[in-house]
Motif scaffolding. Structure first.
Motif, PDB file in Angstrom:
ATOM      1  N   UNK A   1      22.043  11.052  55.433  1.00 17.32           N
ATOM      2  CA  UNK A   1      22.201   9.609  55.575  1.00 17.32           C
ATOM      3  C   UNK A   1      22.860   9.252  56.900  1.00 17.32           C
ATOM      4  N   UNK A   2      23.885   9.989  57.286  1.00 15.83           N
ATOM      5  CA  UNK A   2      24.555   9.725  58.565  1.00 15.83           C
ATOM      6  C   UNK A   2      23.623   9.970  59.744  1.00 15.83           C
ATOM      7  N   UNK A   3      22.854  11.045  59.674  1.00 12.69           N
ATOM      8  CA  UNK A   3      21.902  11.351  60.741  1.00 12.69           C
ATOM      9  C   UNK A   3      20.850  10.260  60.851  1.00 12.69           C
ATOM     10  N   UNK A   4      20.317   9.829  59.709  1.00 12.30           N
ATOM     11  CA  UNK A   4      19.296   8.774  59.708  1.00 12.30           C
ATOM     12  C   UNK A   4      19.859   7.471  60.268  1.00 12.30           C
TER      13      UNK A   4
ATOM     14  N   UNK B   1      11.095  13.032  50.947  1.00  7.12           N
ATOM     15  CA  UNK B   1      11.353  13.877  49.772  1.00  7.12           C
ATOM     16  C   UNK B   1      12.590  14.745  49.995  1.00  7.12           C
ATOM     17  N   UNK B   2      13.233  15.141  48.909  1.00  5.54           N
ATOM     18  CA  UNK B   2      14.461  15.936  49.029  1.00  5.54           C
ATOM     19  C   UNK B   2      14.222  17.234  49.792  1.00  5.54           C
ATOM     20  N   UNK B   3      13.035  17.797  49.685  1.00  8.64           N
ATOM     21  CA  UNK B   3      12.749  19.041  50.413  1.00  8.64           C
ATOM     22  C   UNK B   3      12.805  18.814  51.920  1.00  8.64           C
ATOM     23  N   UNK B   4      12.549  17.585  52.363  1.00  8.50           N
ATOM     24  CA  UNK B   4      12.576  17.286  53.795  1.00  8.50           C
ATOM     25  C   UNK B   4      13.963  16.890  54.278  1.00  8.50           C
ATOM     26  N   UNK B   5      14.699  16.101  53.498  1.00  8.81           N
ATOM     27  CA  UNK B   5      16.000  15.680  54.028  1.00  8.81           C
ATOM     28  C   UNK B   5      17.062  16.768  53.928  1.00  8.81           C
ATOM     29  N   UNK B   6      16.833  17.808  53.143  1.00  8.47           N
ATOM     30  CA  UNK B   6      17.783  18.917  53.114  1.00  8.47           C
ATOM     31  C   UNK B   6      17.490  19.940  54.205  1.00  8.47           C
ATOM     32  N   UNK B   7      16.299  19.886  54.792  1.00  8.56           N
ATOM     33  CA  UNK B   7      15.897  20.803  55.857  1.00  8.56           C
ATOM     34  C   UNK B   7      16.021  20.080  57.198  1.00  8.56           C
ATOM     35  N   UNK B   8      16.972  20.499  58.051  1.00  6.79           N
ATOM     36  CA  UNK B   8      17.194  19.806  59.326  1.00  6.79           C
ATOM     37  C   UNK B   8      15.940  19.660  60.187  1.00  6.79           C
ATOM     38  N   UNK B   9      15.095  20.682  60.222  1.00  7.62           N
ATOM     39  CA  UNK B   9      13.888  20.610  61.057  1.00  7.62           C
ATOM     40  C   UNK B   9      12.901  19.573  60.523  1.00  7.62           C
ATOM     41  N   UNK B  10      12.697  19.555  59.213  1.00  6.65           N
ATOM     42  CA  UNK B  10      11.787  18.569  58.623  1.00  6.65           C
ATOM     43  C   UNK B  10      12.346  17.156  58.778  1.00  6.65           C
ATOM     44  N   UNK B  11      13.651  17.006  58.568  1.00  8.24           N
ATOM     45  CA  UNK B  11      14.270  15.695  58.720  1.00  8.24           C
ATOM     46  C   UNK B  11      14.106  15.202  60.155  1.00  8.24           C
TER      47      UNK B  11
ATOM     48  N   UNK C   1       9.644  -2.030  69.322  1.00  7.74           N
ATOM     49  CA  UNK C   1      11.093  -1.991  69.138  1.00  7.74           C
ATOM     50  C   UNK C   1      11.694  -0.951  70.071  1.00  7.74           C
ATOM     51  N   UNK C   2      12.770  -1.328  70.725  1.00 12.66           N
ATOM     52  CA  UNK C   2      13.446  -0.431  71.663  1.00 12.66           C
ATOM     53  C   UNK C   2      14.647   0.214  70.974  1.00 12.66           C
ATOM     54  N   UNK C   3      14.581   1.519  70.842  1.00 10.60           N
ATOM     55  CA  UNK C   3      15.652   2.282  70.212  1.00 10.60           C
ATOM     56  C   UNK C   3      16.479   2.999  71.268  1.00 10.60           C
ATOM     57  N   UNK C   4      17.734   3.219  70.965  1.00 15.61           N
ATOM     58  CA  UNK C   4      18.584   4.019  71.845  1.00 15.61           C
ATOM     59  C   UNK C   4      18.112   5.468  71.788  1.00 15.61           C
ATOM     60  N   UNK C   5      18.411   6.208  72.842  1.00 15.06           N
ATOM     61  CA  UNK C   5      18.036   7.627  72.828  1.00 15.06           C
ATOM     62  C   UNK C   5      18.801   8.320  71.695  1.00 15.06           C
ATOM     63  N   UNK C   6      18.178   9.354  71.153  1.00 20.87           N
ATOM     64  CA  UNK C   6      18.752  10.048  70.006  1.00 20.87           C
ATOM     65  C   UNK C   6      18.249  11.477  70.003  1.00 20.87           C
ATOM     66  N   UNK C   7      19.101  12.376  69.558  1.00 20.81           N
ATOM     67  CA  UNK C   7      18.668  13.749  69.309  1.00 20.81           C
ATOM     68  C   UNK C   7      19.373  14.232  68.041  1.00 20.81           C
ATOM     69  N   UNK C   8      18.710  15.148  67.387  1.00 19.16           N
ATOM     70  CA  UNK C   8      19.242  15.703  66.145  1.00 19.16           C
ATOM     71  C   UNK C   8      20.529  16.458  66.456  1.00 19.16           C
ATOM     72  N   UNK C   9      21.600  16.199  65.701  1.00 21.42           N
ATOM     73  CA  UNK C   9      22.853  16.941  65.939  1.00 21.42           C
ATOM     74  C   UNK C   9      22.688  18.432  65.649  1.00 21.42           C
ATOM     75  N   UNK C  10      23.452  19.232  66.345  1.00 24.97           N
ATOM     76  CA  UNK C  10      23.391  20.690  66.156  1.00 24.97           C
ATOM     77  C   UNK C  10      24.293  21.134  65.041  1.00 24.97           C
TER      78      UNK C  10
END
Length: 88
Positions: free
Chosen positions: A11-14, A53-63, A79-88
């Motif tokens: 949820x925080x990542x999203x 699906x839960x299988x995707x949000x529990x897997x960092x790569x799929x999320x 829509x203009x979004x701020x730059x973002x990258x998946x946290x390590x």
């Protein structure tokens, strides 16, 4: 980040993935484990939705893939979004 994510982490990542817009996320009460995301603009209008699906949000790569896809869809709609990258 290879360890499975907990729902709160997902949820925080999203939420951070859709700045400057707000991302509202919830798990429906039917208990199917799916996560529903709705991106809301500054006037409280829904500008995007995604079911994860839960299988995707529990897997960092799929999320990451799903969030990047949703970001791309919003960008294509103008829509203009701020730059973002998946946290390590």
């Amino acid at each position: 980040m290879n360890a499975p994510l907990r729902i709160n982490e997902a949820l925080l990542i999203a939420d951070r993935a859709f700045k400057p817009f707000q991302c509202v996320a919830w798990a429906p009460q039917d208990g199917n484990g799916e996560l529903s995301l709705t991106v809301i603009d500054r006037t409280n209008n829904s500008i995007g939705r995604k079911q994860i699906p839960s299988s995707a949000y529990t897997d960092p790569e799929q999320l990451q893939r799903l969030l990047e896809q949703a970001r791309e869809e919003l960008s294509l709609e103008g829509y203009k979004l701020q730059s973002w990258s998946m946290p390590n």
